[in-house]
Design a protein around this motif. Structure first.
Motif, mmCIF file in Angstrom:
data_model
loop_
_atom_site.group_PDB
_atom_site.id
_atom_site.type_symbol
_atom_site.label_atom_id
_atom_site.label_comp_id
_atom_site.label_asym_id
_atom_site.label_seq_id
_atom_site.Cartn_x
_atom_site.Cartn_y
_atom_site.Cartn_z
ATOM 1 N N THR A 91 0.907 -0.957 -0.168
ATOM 2 C CA THR A 91 0.050 0.082 0.088
ATOM 3 C C THR A 91 0.979 1.334 -0.119
ATOM 4 O OG1 THR A 91 -0.194 0.242 2.333
ATOM 5 C CG2 THR A 91 -1.792 -1.163 1.338
ATOM 6 N N LEU A 92 2.221 1.202 0.500
ATOM 7 C CA LEU A 92 2.931 2.241 0.758
ATOM 8 C C LEU A 92 3.554 2.651 -1.099
ATOM 9 C CD1 LEU A 92 5.039 2.109 3.979
ATOM 10 C CD2 LEU A 92 2.976 3.431 3.544
ATOM 11 N N ASP A 95 0.615 3.820 -2.707
ATOM 12 C CA ASP A 95 0.341 5.556 -1.942
ATOM 13 C C ASP A 95 1.253 6.518 -2.509
ATOM 14 O OD1 ASP A 95 -1.088 7.036 0.059
ATOM 15 O OD2 ASP A 95 0.668 7.389 0.697
ATOM 16 N N ASP A 99 0.486 9.745 -4.478
ATOM 17 C CA ASP A 99 0.875 10.887 -3.981
ATOM 18 C C ASP A 99 1.690 11.796 -4.426
ATOM 19 O OD1 ASP A 99 -1.365 10.466 -2.103
ATOM 20 O OD2 ASP A 99 -0.068 9.798 -0.214
ATOM 21 N N ARG A 104 10.471 8.435 1.637
ATOM 22 C CA ARG A 104 9.558 7.390 2.488
ATOM 23 C C ARG A 104 10.760 6.900 3.364
ATOM 24 N NH1 ARG A 104 4.517 6.519 4.068
ATOM 25 N NH2 ARG A 104 3.780 6.848 2.173
ATOM 26 N N MET A 153 -9.404 0.209 2.401
ATOM 27 C CA MET A 153 -8.545 1.226 2.188
ATOM 28 C C MET A 153 -8.502 1.867 0.762
ATOM 29 S SD MET A 153 -4.380 0.578 2.585
ATOM 30 C CE MET A 153 -4.569 -0.463 4.005
ATOM 31 N N GLU A 157 -9.026 5.772 0.208
ATOM 32 C CA GLU A 157 -8.319 6.664 -0.410
ATOM 33 C C GLU A 157 -8.915 7.342 -1.672
ATOM 34 O OE1 GLU A 157 -5.003 7.393 -0.809
ATOM 35 O OE2 GLU A 157 -4.358 6.511 0.999
ATOM 36 N N LYS A 181 -8.890 4.099 5.537
ATOM 37 C CA LYS A 181 -7.863 4.320 4.849
ATOM 38 C C LYS A 181 -6.690 3.917 5.917
ATOM 39 C CE LYS A 181 -5.453 8.756 5.113
ATOM 40 N NZ LYS A 181 -4.504 9.570 4.782
ATOM 41 N N THR A 182 -7.085 3.981 7.095
ATOM 42 C CA THR A 182 -6.049 3.536 8.015
ATOM 43 C C THR A 182 -6.386 2.563 9.222
ATOM 44 O OG1 THR A 182 -4.623 5.561 7.633
ATOM 45 C CG2 THR A 182 -4.214 4.297 9.519
ATOM 46 N N GLN A 219 -3.400 7.889 12.595
ATOM 47 C CA GLN A 219 -3.563 8.581 11.463
ATOM 48 C C GLN A 219 -3.739 10.214 11.838
ATOM 49 O OE1 GLN A 219 -3.124 7.647 8.217
ATOM 50 N NE2 GLN A 219 -3.270 9.763 7.828
ATOM 51 N N ASP A 222 -0.588 11.161 12.544
ATOM 52 C CA ASP A 222 0.141 11.525 10.951
ATOM 53 C C ASP A 222 -0.238 12.629 10.512
ATOM 54 O OD1 ASP A 222 1.753 9.933 9.301
ATOM 55 O OD2 ASP A 222 0.407 10.300 7.919
ATOM 56 N N LYS A 236 10.120 11.520 5.857
ATOM 57 C CA LYS A 236 9.069 11.866 4.465
ATOM 58 C C LYS A 236 8.537 13.309 4.744
ATOM 59 C CE LYS A 236 4.875 10.295 7.058
ATOM 60 N NZ LYS A 236 3.589 9.520 7.037
ATOM 61 N N ASP A 241 -0.172 16.719 2.770
ATOM 62 C CA ASP A 241 -1.658 16.935 2.737
ATOM 63 C C ASP A 241 -2.233 18.097 2.150
ATOM 64 O OD1 ASP A 241 -1.592 14.140 3.877
ATOM 65 O OD2 ASP A 241 -1.592 14.913 6.217
HETATM 66 C C1 IPE Z 1 -1.531 6.396 3.830
HETATM 67 O O1 IPE Z 1 -1.883 7.807 4.154
HETATM 68 C C2 IPE Z 1 -2.505 5.609 4.109
HETATM 69 C C3 IPE Z 1 -2.409 4.606 3.211
HETATM 70 C C4 IPE Z 1 -3.644 3.758 2.895
HETATM 71 C C5 IPE Z 1 -1.195 4.119 2.570
HETATM 72 P P1 IPE Z 1 -0.809 9.055 3.800
HETATM 73 O O2 IPE Z 1 -0.806 9.233 2.461
HETATM 74 O O3 IPE Z 1 -1.229 10.075 4.832
HETATM 75 O O4 IPE Z 1 0.440 8.417 4.506
HETATM 76 P P2 IPE Z 1 1.810 8.966 4.329
HETATM 77 O O5 IPE Z 1 1.787 10.308 5.107
HETATM 78 O O6 IPE Z 1 2.219 9.005 2.876
HETATM 79 O O7 IPE Z 1 2.826 7.876 5.178
#
Ligand code: IPE
Ligand code: IPE
Ligand code: MG
Ligand code: MG
Length: 333
Positions: A91-92, A95, A99, A104, A153, A157, A181-182, A219, A222, A236, A241
């Protein structure tokens, strides 16, 4: 010391520190290495890059501890734990493409080094590896929990993308989004471990609620770090955001102040956020107490998570789950 040597030392220190607090991480690292050992070519390089660049390993720890709180150590628990981390890594990878992220875990993202095309495939490969491990080991309950988490998730997203630059973003939508998502993934990791250990329905529900609240706190923190964190520690960049128009809790709380709502809306409506906008908003979020209030909300979820642990057997692994939640209070990466 060369940069490469510094990086390796930083990684080793990081792992050593984590291993002192949570010794089970060593086993997870070993399983992760084994799981990816038959990969080849660029996929192998990408997997090593991702697996070797650290990460907190929260999800596999949750799977392990949520099993060990009810039963003895087993290969099944370790397999389910490593599958959870592989899914997280997948997922990273995806993601960071979505994004357009450059860094990372303190390293360039897969998409930065190998490009989007290969990174999508690496993410898919990691998903396949995880499903392979769960099905080969007949961990069907864990498999269906991981599928449920990924399903949520993806929808979270997409919901987040649909709400980009939406000035009408509110608490209800935000909670739905971060749950999907988290938090759901963390809930499912906890239930995965508990299911392997044959926990009863009541205990599984409690441990799931623990994971869900942990995930919400995770989250929210985060999202706060995206405004106030230290980039070197986080590994990162900040401000991602806002740059993407993702309206998170601090900004939602700021908008409840009539005095600053217009200023916030003006910036969001511009849709191209410059450094100055980010700095202005950041200061406003601090000065109005929106950051502090968001942090309090995160802490309230940690308290809720801790309460859920009370119905679990009083074992050292319940303490480990409690430590994980307590450490989140000070999360800075
Ligand atoms: C990630 O959210 C959540 C996932 C489903 C992978 P973010 O986009 O906020 O996570 P970071 O900040 O890139 O780690
Ligand atoms: C990042 O997750 C994505 C989010 C859900 C915010 P982690 O913060 O657990 O990432 P690593 O595994 O420690 O890098
Ligand atoms: Mg991201
Ligand atoms: Mg983020």
């Amino acid at each position: 010391m060369s940069i490469a040597t510094q990086d390796i030392n930083a990684d080793i220190n990081n792992i050593r520190h984590k291993t002192e607090v949570f010794p089970e991480i060593e086993k997870i690292e070993c399983e992760l290495h084994n799981a990816l050992s038959d990969s080849q070519g660029a996929i192998s390089q990408m997997c090593s890059h991702m697996a070797g660049s650290g990460g907190k390993r929260i999800r596999p720890l949750l799977v392990l501890y949520c099993g060990l709180v009810f039963s003895n150590r087993s290969e099944s628990l370790e397999k389910a734990a490593v599958a959870a981390e592989l899914i997280h890594m997948a997922t990273l990878a995806h993601d960071d493409i979505i994004d357009d992220s450059q860094m990372r875990r303190g390293k360039p993202t897969l998409n930065t080094v190998w490009g989007n095309h290969s990174s999508v495939l690496c993410g898919d490969y990691l998903f396949a590896k995880a499903f392979g491990i769960l099905s080969e080991n007949r961990l069907y309950k864990s498999l269906s929990l991981m599928i449920e988490a990924i399903d949520c998730m993806c929808n979270g997203e997409i919901q987040q993308a649909e709400n980009r630059f939406n000035i009408n973003m509110n608490l209800e939508i935000y909670y739905e989004q971060i749950t999907r998502k988290t938090a759901k993934f963390l809930e499912c990791c906890c239930k995965s471990g508990a299911s392997i250990a044959n926990a009863d329905e009541l205990q599984t529900a409690a441990i799931g609620k623990y994971g869900l609240n942990l995930g919400l706190a995770f989250q929210i923190i985060d999202d706060i770090l995206d405004y106030r964190g230290n980039e070197d520690i986080m590994g990162k960049p900040k401000g991602e955001d806002l740059r993407q128009g993702i309206i998170t809790l601090p900004l939602i709380l700021l908008q409840s102040s009539e005095k600053y709502r217009t200023a916030a809306h003006d910036i969001i409506n511009r849709k191209t956020i410059c450094e100055r906008d980010y700095a202005i908003l950041g200061d406003l979020l601090v000065n109005t107490g929106s950051i502090e209030q968001s942090h309090k909300i995160a802490l309230s979820h940690i308290d809720k998570a801790l309460l859920c642990l009370k119905v679990l057997p009083d074992t050292p692994y319940r303490d480990a789950l409690s430590n994980l939640a307590e450490m989140l209070r000070f999360r800075d990466n």
